[in-house]
Design an enzyme around this catalytic site. Structure first.
Site, PDB file in Angstrom:
ATOM      1  N   GLU A  11      -3.030  -5.428  14.364  1.00 49.89           N
ATOM      2  CA  GLU A  11      -3.549  -5.188  15.711  1.00 49.89           C
ATOM      3  C   GLU A  11      -4.152  -3.801  15.678  1.00 49.89           C
ATOM      4  O   GLU A  11      -3.431  -2.806  15.625  1.00 49.89           O
ATOM      5  CB  GLU A  11      -2.397  -5.319  16.714  1.00 49.89           C
ATOM      6  CG  GLU A  11      -2.877  -5.633  18.101  1.00 49.89           C
ATOM      7  CD  GLU A  11      -3.156  -4.386  18.897  1.00 49.89           C
ATOM      8  OE1 GLU A  11      -4.302  -3.887  18.800  1.00 49.89           O
ATOM      9  OE2 GLU A  11      -2.259  -3.909  19.577  1.00 49.89           O
TER      10      GLU A  11
ATOM     11  N   CYS B 178      -5.357   0.730  22.874  1.00 52.34           N
ATOM     12  CA  CYS B 178      -6.264   0.067  21.928  1.00 52.34           C
ATOM     13  C   CYS B 178      -7.262  -0.816  22.653  1.00 52.34           C
ATOM     14  O   CYS B 178      -8.395  -0.954  22.219  1.00 52.34           O
ATOM     15  CB  CYS B 178      -5.475  -0.734  20.914  1.00 52.34           C
ATOM     16  SG  CYS B 178      -4.272  -1.838  21.663  1.00 52.34           S
TER      17      CYS B 178
ATOM     18  N   LYS C  54       9.203   0.884  11.456  1.00 54.84           N
ATOM     19  CA  LYS C  54       8.934   2.314  11.447  1.00 54.84           C
ATOM     20  C   LYS C  54       8.184   2.715  12.711  1.00 54.84           C
ATOM     21  O   LYS C  54       7.030   2.353  12.904  1.00 54.84           O
ATOM     22  CB  LYS C  54       8.085   2.730  10.246  1.00 54.84           C
ATOM     23  CG  LYS C  54       8.030   4.251  10.116  1.00 54.84           C
ATOM     24  CD  LYS C  54       6.970   4.743   9.153  1.00 54.84           C
ATOM     25  CE  LYS C  54       5.607   4.760   9.749  1.00 54.84           C
ATOM     26  NZ  LYS C  54       5.459   5.706  10.883  1.00 54.84           N
TER      27      LYS C  54
ATOM     28  N   GLU D 264     -13.711   4.766  18.537  1.00 50.80           N
ATOM     29  CA  GLU D 264     -12.661   4.923  19.539  1.00 50.80           C
ATOM     30  C   GLU D 264     -12.461   6.403  19.842  1.00 50.80           C
ATOM     31  O   GLU D 264     -12.209   7.181  18.919  1.00 50.80           O
ATOM     32  CB  GLU D 264     -11.347   4.428  18.927  1.00 50.80           C
ATOM     33  CG  GLU D 264     -10.859   3.139  19.445  1.00 50.80           C
ATOM     34  CD  GLU D 264      -9.492   2.764  18.869  1.00 50.80           C
ATOM     35  OE1 GLU D 264      -9.153   3.139  17.747  1.00 50.80           O
ATOM     36  OE2 GLU D 264      -8.779   2.059  19.587  1.00 50.80           O
TER      37      GLU D 264
HETATM   38  P1  NAI Z   1      -2.491   5.552  12.406  1.00 51.21           P
HETATM   39  O1  NAI Z   1      -3.114   4.229  12.250  1.00 51.21           O
HETATM   40  O2  NAI Z   1      -2.520   6.493  11.247  1.00 51.21           O
HETATM   41  O3  NAI Z   1      -0.946   5.388  12.827  1.00 51.21           O
HETATM   42  C1  NAI Z   1      -0.322   4.214  13.257  1.00 51.21           C
HETATM   43  C2  NAI Z   1       0.972   3.990  12.481  1.00 51.21           C
HETATM   44  O4  NAI Z   1       0.678   3.714  11.112  1.00 51.21           O
HETATM   45  C3  NAI Z   1       1.930   5.169  12.455  1.00 51.21           C
HETATM   46  O5  NAI Z   1       3.243   4.680  12.519  1.00 51.21           O
HETATM   47  C4  NAI Z   1       1.680   5.794  11.098  1.00 51.21           C
HETATM   48  O6  NAI Z   1       2.762   6.516  10.612  1.00 51.21           O
HETATM   49  C5  NAI Z   1       1.430   4.574  10.257  1.00 51.21           C
HETATM   50  N1  NAI Z   1       0.658   4.771   9.020  1.00 51.21           N
HETATM   51  C6  NAI Z   1      -0.305   5.684   8.768  1.00 51.21           C
HETATM   52  N2  NAI Z   1      -0.788   5.520   7.533  1.00 51.21           N
HETATM   53  C7  NAI Z   1      -0.139   4.469   6.989  1.00 51.21           C
HETATM   54  C8  NAI Z   1      -0.204   3.796   5.737  1.00 51.21           C
HETATM   55  N3  NAI Z   1      -1.067   4.148   4.794  1.00 51.21           N
HETATM   56  N4  NAI Z   1       0.612   2.743   5.533  1.00 51.21           N
HETATM   57  C9  NAI Z   1       1.454   2.334   6.491  1.00 51.21           C
HETATM   58  N5  NAI Z   1       1.578   2.934   7.667  1.00 51.21           N
HETATM   59  C10 NAI Z   1       0.779   3.988   7.934  1.00 51.21           C
HETATM   60  O7  NAI Z   1      -3.144   6.240  13.670  1.00 51.21           O
HETATM   61  P2  NAI Z   1      -3.126   7.809  14.072  1.00 51.21           P
HETATM   62  O8  NAI Z   1      -3.530   8.639  12.909  1.00 51.21           O
HETATM   63  O9  NAI Z   1      -1.834   8.102  14.704  1.00 51.21           O
HETATM   64  O10 NAI Z   1      -4.295   7.850  15.151  1.00 51.21           O
HETATM   65  C11 NAI Z   1      -5.644   7.957  14.742  1.00 51.21           C
HETATM   66  C12 NAI Z   1      -6.504   7.043  15.561  1.00 51.21           C
HETATM   67  O11 NAI Z   1      -6.134   5.687  15.349  1.00 51.21           O
HETATM   68  C13 NAI Z   1      -6.409   7.230  17.052  1.00 51.21           C
HETATM   69  O12 NAI Z   1      -7.193   8.245  17.523  1.00 51.21           O
HETATM   70  C14 NAI Z   1      -6.885   5.886  17.533  1.00 51.21           C
HETATM   71  O13 NAI Z   1      -8.282   5.842  17.542  1.00 51.21           O
HETATM   72  C15 NAI Z   1      -6.353   4.930  16.513  1.00 51.21           C
HETATM   73  N6  NAI Z   1      -5.091   4.300  16.942  1.00 51.21           N
HETATM   74  C16 NAI Z   1      -5.127   3.042  17.430  1.00 51.21           C
HETATM   75  C17 NAI Z   1      -3.988   2.459  17.901  1.00 51.21           C
HETATM   76  C18 NAI Z   1      -3.995   1.097  18.441  1.00 51.21           C
HETATM   77  O14 NAI Z   1      -3.103   0.742  19.180  1.00 51.21           O
HETATM   78  N7  NAI Z   1      -4.942   0.274  18.101  1.00 51.21           N
HETATM   79  C19 NAI Z   1      -2.713   3.170  17.937  1.00 51.21           C
HETATM   80  C20 NAI Z   1      -2.759   4.472  17.358  1.00 51.21           C
HETATM   81  C21 NAI Z   1      -3.916   5.012  16.896  1.00 51.21           C
END
Ligand code: NAI
Ligand code: MG
Length: 789
Positions: free
Chosen positions: A264, A298, A190, A395
């Site tokens: 990650e 990240c 996804k 972050e």
């Molecule tokens: P997120 O962690 O919600 O999104 C990442 C992925 O997880 C997306 O594909 C989303 O659809 C999916 N997702 C969300 N909730 C889920 C669940 N309960 N079960 C399975 N999949 C789920 O991150 P978001 O809301 O886009 O960004 C918020 C903050 O997260 C950012 O400001 C940043 O601080 C952090 N982040 C960190 C990343 C990294 O590479 N470590 C990447 C993206 C966001």
């Protein structure tokens, strides 16, 4: 006017990359659906807009995957699995190689598409993301080819549910898909709902090269769709990149399901500048650390730590450097900073910056000309940020770093490690001793010396602590998608209720049997905090004596004692080996006593169990200085080290089926690799462990390295699983206990290894001993040392 002045005042003309081809491709796809079983399907559920964040233009719409769509994708992946897994590695390698070639042929198109969807600069998508995608598929074509040679006896897991974020959409796809397919798994992936385009284009490449239907499925959607994938019972492994918060949700959601998990997650990575650093290089480093990809990285160097003597100079140069940054149209090849991914993300960044200023920090922003439209955030940095400020711990995920100053290298290390995260670190010093010392002491999965944000498919990437676990890239990354050979036994029953719970007796009632057994904490025998004991019974239900009944307080004391014994991780592997040999020697002198005690417990092969324990101690002693890291072939002019580091304090929950050998099969590999342990003895046969106290005392094992507790297994396991200072946990109990510890571990996101509640034949070295145990006792740290110009 000198040439230098001229260079500084000279303006750039616009140099936009053509978006014609990518926009035409988008126009042909007014709806982005899913890719299931080799077919592009029209979405059945709700839709979300796909926006170009640099212009606010709606590009197309994307379907949000429903229960039925996720189920169809998982069923397709399941159906495709047996054939795909059974293909010779060479055949899978050819598919991966074809994917790499096709990505390469379409580098320009994919780069533009990525930039339109995400807002990142074309320079970055073209020069970094997409070339790394191709590199990833080439590298993993190699692993597919070599599977049988490099991972003998290992097998694929099944369907992998993979959930990726929006900051490196195609690159994160490659990091997930390439190793999964190389190992013989099939995939349901996804993409983030904000950035679905390049994954869709990649699906088209899969169709074009004739990847068998069902091997790779893409279901678009948001978090709800992600949760459906992670929770689907047909999925054998979940791989997630994203926020720590969602990482925790997934950990809890799939606890007890038997699914393998790699996470990650976020970071707040230190960027440490010493007085003896090449300051100009370090300033360029900041550009790549926090302004690269709009800070939506990240592993961004988001906490700049500067040694006091050079701090004013360094901040001056940073401000000066910011004057030359350009922000604007991401398709313009001269831009340094593009748009952040969405208006919502921009608001989140602004919210955190406002909070920083409210908390007393000063924001230094690049004097950039801000575009009139789009989600742009001016790059900058904060001064006056204290370690306790929200922005120092959270972050920002935008192009703004916090800063702190330090006096001594020790203080730098303390500050660097003052975070719940542990993804990456960047160290700037021309003094090689210092740089390497800091690299060794900083708690992070990736350390760049005089460099930052360098990636390669061969270099394992992943976090310590709350940045997650598991690695992506290289040999360590492949292991995440493979199952080691195993012969699972019978389900272990839940522990029986404790019998004969009573105040600690304090004296013996039968010659030769110590009924006053205590706990072993910090190298000393101590009474249980609650002053209670319980009855240990043997063959035919005969009472053998009383064992101490440890409680939460005893667990905490043991963890504290283990924490104080941190010197163990620093002694040479040779010394650790010697201690293990000495332990074996002392145990062998008491072999008869242990054999008799095991016989009294009713274990089937007492003499064999003792003999196997001795051999096992020798085997792990031998491994102590041999299970080491590697120099990994990544880029030219780089030495890339992959180091096996101990976790620190580990919790070990021993099985009932081999009270001595099972316990020692956990303790030996853990301490051989430099961990300290808090081990919970077999609940039903605790007195075997208490006999070990004297053996440990006479074996030169420093106090606190091995702590032994007796009592109610799952109660003690739960406390260990929840404890923030326990860095990893091994659990050999029942299936319900597995679910419990996996749930309880979500707090500090410690890696948990369980045997799924199934017994094993500990006497068989193929099951009770081996490199698998050593792999689980270490975390890989990747250290990058560039050299030359
Ligand atoms: P997120 O962690 O919600 O999104 C990442 C992925 O997880 C997306 O594909 C989303 O659809 C999916 N997702 C969300 N909730 C889920 C669940 N309960 N079960 C399975 N999949 C789920 O991150 P978001 O809301 O886009 O960004 C918020 C903050 O997260 C950012 O400001 C940043 O601080 C952090 N982040 C960190 C990343 C990294 O590479 N470590 C990447 C993206 C966001
Ligand atoms: Mg978008």
């Amino acid at each position: 006017m000198t040439i230098k002045d001229l260079m500084q005042t000279m303006d750039y003309g616009p140099a936009p990359e053509s978006a014609t081809e990518a926009l035409a491709w988008i126009a042909d796809r007014p709806v982005i659906g899913h890719f299931i079983n080799g077919r592009f399907t029209a979405p059945e559920g709700e839709m979300a807009e796909v926006v170009n964040p640099a212009t606010d233009a709606v590009l197309t719409r994307v379907g949000l995957g429903t229960v039925a769509e996720v189920d169809a994708a998982v069923q397709a992946a399941r159906a495709a699995f047996p054939k795909w897994a059974a293909l010779p590695g060479h055949d899978r390698a050819r598919y991966l190689y074809a994917l790499a070639r096709h990505v390469q042929k379409r580098e320009r198109f994919l780069s533009v598409l990525e930039t339109l969807d995400n807002g990142k600069t074309i320079r970055e998508s073209r020069d970094i993301d997409v070339p790394l995608v191709a590199r990833h598929f080439y590298h993993h074509a190699g692993w597919a080819e070599l599977m049988a040679d490099e991972f003998p006896g290992h097998s694929a897991l099944g369907v992998c549910g993979q959930i990726i974020p929006w900051n490196f959409p195609l690159l994160m796809l490659a990091w997930k898909v390439a190793p999964a397919l190389a190992a013989g798994n099939t995939v349901v992936l996804k993409p983030a709902d904000l950035t679905p385009l390049t994954a869709y284009a990649f699906a088209e490449i899969c169709a074009e090269i004739g990847l068998p239907p069902g091997v790779l499925n893409i279901v678009n959607g948001d978090g709800a769709t992600g949760a459906l994938i992670a929770g689907h019972e047909g999925v054998a492994k979940v791989a997630f990149t994203g926020s720590t918060e969602v990482g925790r949700v997934i950990r809890r959601q799939i606890a007890g399901s038997g699914k393998k998990l790699s996470l990650e997650l976020g970071g707040k990575s230190p960027f440490i500048v010493f007085e003896d650093a090449d300051l100009d290089a370090a300033v360029e480093g900041v550009v790549d650390a926090i302004w690269f990809n709009q800070g939506e990285v990240c592993c961004a160097g988001s906490r700049i730590l500067v040694q006091e003597g050079v701090a004013p100079r360094f901040f001056d140069r940073l401000r000066k450097r910011m004057e030359t940054l350009r922000i604007g149209d991401p398709l313009d090849k001269t831009m340094d900073v593009g748009a952040v991914v969405s208006r919502k993300q921009l608001a989140r960044i602004h919210g955190l910056l406002a909070q920083a200023e409210a908390e007393g920090a000063t924001l230094h922003r690049a004097p950039v000309q801000m575009p009139a439209q789009g989600a742009f955030c001016a790059p900058g940095f904060l001064t006056g940020t204290a370690p306790a400020h929200t922005v120092s711990q959270t972050e920002i995920f935008g192009p703004v770093a916090t800063t702190l100053t330090f006096r001594t290298p020790d203080e730098a290390i303390t500050l660097a490690n003052d975070t719940r995260y542990g993804l990456a670190a960047s160290v700037w010093s021309q003094n090689i001793d210092r740089a390497i010392e800091v690299a060794a002491k900083v708690k992070a999965g990736v350390v760049w010396i005089n460099a930052t944000n360098i990636f390669d498919a061969g270099a394992p990437f992943g976090g310590y602590r709350e940045s997650g676990y598991g690695r992506e890239g290289g040999r360590a990354g492949m292991r995440e998608y493979l199952a080691a050979p195993a012969r699972p036994g019978k389900p272990r029953p839940d522990p029986a209720p404790l019998s004969g719970v009573a105040p600690h007796a304090g004296k013996a009632d039968r010659a030769g049997i110590d009924v006053t057994a205590k706990l072993y904490i910090g190298g000393k025998q101590t009474r249980a905090d609650g002053g209670q004991s319980y009855t240990a019974t043997g063959k035919g239900g005969v009472a053998l004596g009383q064992a101490a009944l440890a409680n939460r307080k005893d667990v905490r004391n043991a963890v504290e004692a283990a924490g104080k014994a941190s010197g163990w991780g620093g002694v040479t592997a040779h010394n650790r080996a010697q201690v293990l040999y000495f332990l074996a020697e002392n145990l062998s002198q008491r072999a008869e006593e242990f054999t008799a005690a095991l016989a009294a417990c009713g274990t089937p092969k007492p003499a064999e169990e003792v003999a196997a324990t001795l051999r096992r101690a020798f085997w792990y002693a031998a491994q102590a200085d041999k299970f080491d890291g590697a120099v990994t072939a990544t880029k030219s002019n780089h030495v890339t080290l992959t180091v096996n580091e101990p976790f620190g304090t580990m919790g070990l929950i021993a099985p009932d089926e081999a009270p001595l050998l099972g316990l020692m099969s956990l303790i030996l590999p853990a301490i051989a690799m430099g961990n300290r342990v808090v081990a919970v003895a077999s609940q039903s046969h605790p007195l075997i462990a208490t006999r070990l106290y004297q053996v440990l005392e006479t074996s030169d094992i420093p106090g606190g390295v091995v702590n032994l507790l007796t009592g109610a297994r799952d109660e003690l396991a739960k406390t260990l699983a929840e404890h923030d200072d326990v860095a990893a946990l091994w659990y050999c109990g029942s299936a319900s206990g597995v679910a419990m510890v996996e749930t309880a571990s979500a707090g500090n996101l410690k890696p948990v290894w369980t045997d799924q509640g199934l017994t094993r034949d500990w006497l068989d070295p193929a099951q009770g001993q081996g490199r698998e145990f050593l792999h689980r006792a270490v975390q890989v740290k990747t250290i990058w040392l560039p050299y030359g110009a």
